[in-house]
Design a protein around this motif. Structure first.
Motif, short mmCIF file in Angstrom:
data_model
loop_
_atom_site.label_atom_id
_atom_site.label_comp_id
_atom_site.label_asym_id
_atom_site.label_seq_id
_atom_site.Cartn_x
_atom_site.Cartn_y
_atom_site.Cartn_z
N LYS A 181 0.83 -1.20 0.00
CA LYS A 181 0.00 0.00 0.00
C LYS A 181 0.87 1.26 0.00
O LYS A 181 0.58 2.22 -0.71
N LEU A 182 1.92 1.25 0.83
CA LEU A 182 2.84 2.39 0.90
C LEU A 182 4.06 2.07 0.05
O LEU A 182 4.80 1.13 0.33
N LYS A 183 4.28 2.87 -0.98
CA LYS A 183 5.32 2.57 -1.97
C LYS A 183 6.51 3.52 -1.84
O LYS A 183 6.42 4.60 -1.26
N HIS A 184 7.61 3.10 -2.45
CA HIS A 184 8.83 3.90 -2.47
C HIS A 184 8.78 4.95 -3.59
O HIS A 184 9.54 4.90 -4.55
N THR A 185 7.88 5.88 -3.46
CA THR A 185 7.86 7.01 -4.38
C THR A 185 8.83 8.07 -3.85
O THR A 185 9.27 8.00 -2.69
N ARG A 186 9.19 9.02 -4.70
CA ARG A 186 10.06 10.10 -4.23
C ARG A 186 9.45 10.75 -2.98
O ARG A 186 8.24 10.99 -2.94
N ALA A 187 10.27 11.00 -1.97
CA ALA A 187 9.89 11.61 -0.70
C ALA A 187 9.36 10.60 0.31
O ALA A 187 9.07 10.97 1.46
N ALA A 188 9.26 9.31 -0.06
CA ALA A 188 8.84 8.29 0.90
C ALA A 188 9.88 8.17 2.01
O ALA A 188 11.08 8.31 1.78
N VAL A 189 9.41 7.91 3.23
CA VAL A 189 10.28 7.71 4.38
C VAL A 189 10.10 6.27 4.85
O VAL A 189 8.97 5.80 5.03
N ALA A 190 11.21 5.54 5.01
CA ALA A 190 11.14 4.13 5.34
C ALA A 190 12.25 3.76 6.32
O ALA A 190 13.17 4.55 6.57
N MET A 191 12.16 2.55 6.87
CA MET A 191 13.14 2.09 7.85
C MET A 191 14.23 1.26 7.20
O MET A 191 13.96 0.37 6.38
N ALA A 192 15.47 1.54 7.58
CA ALA A 192 16.60 0.71 7.18
C ALA A 192 16.68 -0.48 8.13
O ALA A 192 16.26 -0.41 9.27
N ARG A 193 17.23 -1.57 7.62
CA ARG A 193 17.36 -2.79 8.43
C ARG A 193 18.50 -3.63 7.89
O ARG A 193 19.08 -3.33 6.84
N SER A 194 18.82 -4.71 8.60
CA SER A 194 19.82 -5.66 8.12
C SER A 194 19.13 -6.73 7.30
O SER A 194 17.93 -6.65 7.02
N SER A 195 19.85 -7.78 6.94
CA SER A 195 19.24 -8.86 6.16
C SER A 195 18.20 -9.61 6.97
O SER A 195 17.33 -10.29 6.42
N PHE A 196 18.26 -9.52 8.29
CA PHE A 196 17.25 -10.11 9.16
C PHE A 196 16.01 -9.21 9.12
O PHE A 196 16.11 -8.02 9.46
N PRO A 197 14.87 -9.70 8.71
CA PRO A 197 13.71 -8.83 8.50
C PRO A 197 13.31 -7.99 9.71
O PRO A 197 12.93 -6.83 9.56
N ASP A 198 13.43 -8.57 10.91
CA ASP A 198 12.93 -7.88 12.10
C ASP A 198 14.05 -7.15 12.84
O ASP A 198 14.17 -7.24 14.07
N SER A 199 14.88 -6.43 12.10
CA SER A 199 16.05 -5.77 12.69
C SER A 199 16.03 -4.26 12.62
O SER A 199 16.98 -3.61 13.05
N ALA A 200 14.96 -3.66 12.10
CA ALA A 200 14.89 -2.20 12.06
C ALA A 200 14.84 -1.65 13.47
O ALA A 200 14.29 -2.27 14.39
N SER A 201 15.42 -0.47 13.66
CA SER A 201 15.45 0.12 14.99
C SER A 201 15.18 1.62 14.91
O SER A 201 14.05 2.06 15.07
#
Length: 268
Positions: A181-201
């Motif tokens: 639903k929420l896409k990576h369009t210009r100006a999108a804000v998202a979380m960085a993470r490692s290769s482990f899916p549940d690692s965003a902080s």
């Protein structure tokens, strides 16, 4: 080009616990951000760093902050405001984590350690708490996340992506062949993470262009609604002077149990 970005990101993630986006795999790592796809991935600058413990998906989601509705956050960089609309309706845990950290002043004074504009606009990434120390080498930023000062334990959140036409997010896994639903369009804000899916902080990034090849792999939770001209001028090493919630703080719900109380594990 997209494949090169993905490969760069994945190789970065394998080295560290957190990562930034550079393709379909945005990891947390150290960086030489201005070097484009030929630069060392964030985190690769400190290959011997001890991986940060992370909370697994088994940690109760009720323990994590949630945003039941939307909120507005205003960041100041070089004296100019950046307004971010945070979408708790579609990413309640990811948005709640971000708003909670803003309220805790975690982002105040932190560095944008990764800026990728060449060979084409990609992302601006920041949010590593280690950057609050002015003596911490910028090339080693990208490996840190939020640690609860009350428990000395890290807080990690599950990968949270809501598919189009769905009523609730999918947790702990990427979406294969399903549009989010929420896409990576210009100006999108998202979380960085490692290769482990549940690692965003705490590390987040702003898309400098439409990056549809990241859709379904990283959790978008907001959008810059004013101030993209400021984001477009951010350079590696610029700091977030302040961040505050200007609307919607009443939508933030904090669980009674600390998320860091769950048994942590170490990411690969």
């Amino acid at each position: 080009m997209q494949t090169e970005f993905r490969n760069w990101l994945f190789s970065t993630f394998a080295v560290t616990v957190f990562a930034l986006p550079v393709g379909a795999a945005l990891l947390l790592t150290g960086c030489n951000a201005q070097d484009g796809i030929s630069a060392a991935p964030t985190g690769s600058a400190a290959p011997t760093a001890t991986p940060t413990p992370t909370v697994t998906a088994s940690a109760p989601q009720s323990a994590l902050p949630r945003l039941d509705g939307n909120a507005t956050v205003v960041m100041s960089v070089k004296g100019s405001p950046i307004t971010i609309e945070v979408y708790g309706a579609d990413a309640p845990i990811t948005a709640g984590n971000f708003v909670d950290l803003v309220e805790k002043k975690v982002y105040d004074g932190l560095v944008f350690h990764r800026v990728v504009r060449e060979p084409q606009p990609f992302v601006v990434q920041g949010g590593d708490p280690q950057g609050k120390n002015p003596n911490f080498p910028i090339e080693q930023l990208g490996t840190g996340g939020y640690v609860d000062p009350a428990t000395s334990q890290p807080r990690n959140i599950p990968l949270e992506i809501e598919p189009e036409n769905a009523n609730e997010p999918v947790y702990g896994k990427t979406l294969d062949g399903v549009k989010p639903k929420l896409k990576h369009t210009r100006a999108a804000v998202a979380m960085a993470r490692s290769s482990f899916p549940d690692s965003a902080s705490s590390q987040f990034y702003v898309a400098l262009a439409d990056l549809n090849f990241l859709d379904g792999n990283y959790a978008v939770f907001g959008k810059v609604t004013q101030g993209m001209d400021v984001v477009d001028k951010i350079q590696q090493g610029d700091r977030i002077e302040s961040a505050k919630v200007t609307q919607g703080i009443e939508n933030l719900k904090v669980g009674a149990t600390s998320p860091s109380s769950a048994s942590p594990t170490t990411t690969p």
